[in-house]
Scaffold this active site. Structure first.
Site, short mmCIF file in Angstrom:
data_model
loop_
_atom_site.label_atom_id
_atom_site.label_comp_id
_atom_site.label_asym_id
_atom_site.label_seq_id
_atom_site.Cartn_x
_atom_site.Cartn_y
_atom_site.Cartn_z
CE LYS A 263 -1.40 2.23 3.48
NZ LYS A 263 -1.95 2.70 4.77
CG ASP B 156 -7.18 3.59 2.56
OD1 ASP B 156 -8.11 3.15 1.85
OD2 ASP B 156 -7.14 4.76 2.97
#
Length: 221
Positions: A120, A138
Site C-alpha cells: 500500500k 487502505d
C-alpha cells in the site's frame, strides 16, 4: 433498482470529489514515504500534526540516523506503534543511503524492499510522488469496494487491488484511489455512513440488503 456499474460509480465520485488528493503533508518523495509509513493504523490528521515538527527537524536520511532510536521514538510518540515505526524509519534511511544514494526509488519493486514499506505504501509513493498509476488499498478503499459489491467480503487487500485494477481504466487508477478515500472518510464512513443523502443510495447493494432485513412482513388479517 438500477444496477451499480463501475462507470456510474466513477462518475459519481468525480462529481462529489473532483479535487480529491493525498492529505498527508509532504514536500518530496522522502517525506511522503515517511508520512505514509507513520499513517499505518493512524489518521492522516494525527500524522500531519506530528510531521509538522518532524519534517522541520529531519530533512534527510542522514538526519534520522544522527539521533538515537530513543530520541526518534520521543519525536513520534503520539503515533500508534511508534517504537516499531521509529525502528523502521532508521532502517529505511540506512538502506536508502547504502543502496539508493539517499534517494527514494521510483519503482514499486524497489520501494517494497524498504523496511516498513508494504504494498500500500509503495503504491501511494509511486502514484503521488512519481505520477505512476496505482491503486493503494487502505481501510477506506477496501470497505467501499466491499460495500458496493465490487469485491467479495472475504477478499484480501491484494485481491481488492487486483479486482479494482481490472474494473477501472488504468488512467483513472490514481484519481479513483484518492476519491474512494474521500468517499470513505467523509461520506460512506465505517460508522454512521450518510446513506440518506448518498447519490448512490438507490443502487447500493448493501443498502438494498438492509432494506430487505428491515422490511416488516405484511400482517395477516
Amino acid at each position: 433498482m438500477r444496477r451499480l456499474s463501475m462507470k456510474l460509480f466513477l462518475q459519481t465520485l468525480a462529481d462529489m470529489f473532483p479535487d480529491a488528493h493525498c492529505e498527508l503533508t509532504h514536500s518530496n518523495a522522502f517525506e511522503l514515504t515517511i508520512a505514509v509509513l507513520l499513517s499505518a493504523q493512524c489518521t492522516d490528521k494525527k500524522v500531519n500534526q506530528v510531521t509538522e515538527h518532524l519534517f522541520q527537524k529531519y530533512k534527510t536520511p542522514e538526519d534520522y540516523l544522527k539521533v538515537s532510536l530513543e530520541e526518534l521514538q520521543d519525536d513520534i510518540r503520539q503515533i500508534g506503534l511508534y517504537k516499531n515505526k521509529a525502528k523502521h524509519i532508521q532502517s529505511l534511511c540506512r538502506l536508502l543511503l547504502e543502496e539508493y544514494g539517499g534517494e527514494v526509488p521510483n519503482k514499486h519493486e524497489e520501494l517494497v524492499k524498504l523496511p516498513g514499506v508494504g504494498r500500500k505504501t509503495a503504491n501511494v509513493v509511486v502514484s503521488v510522488a512519481f505520477g505512476v498509476p496505482a491503486i493503494a488499498v487502505d481501510t477506506h478503499v477496501e470497505r467501499i469496494s466491499k460495500r458496493l459489491g465490487f469485491c467479495p467480503d472475504d477478499a484480501t487487500p491484494v485481491q481488492v487491488e487486483e479486482i479494482l485494477m481490472k474494473k477501472i481504466p488504468k488512467k483513472d487508477w490514481s484519481d479513483t484511489h484518492h476519491r474512494m478515500i474521500f468517499f470513505g472518510r467523509y461520506h460512506c464512513k465505517a460508522q454512521s455512513p450518510q446513506c440518506d443523502i448518498c447519490p448512490l443510495e438507490d443502487v447500493c447493494p448493501t443498502r438494498k440488503k438492509a432494506r430487505k432485513v428491515n422490511k416488516k412482513p405484511k400482517s395477516v388479517s
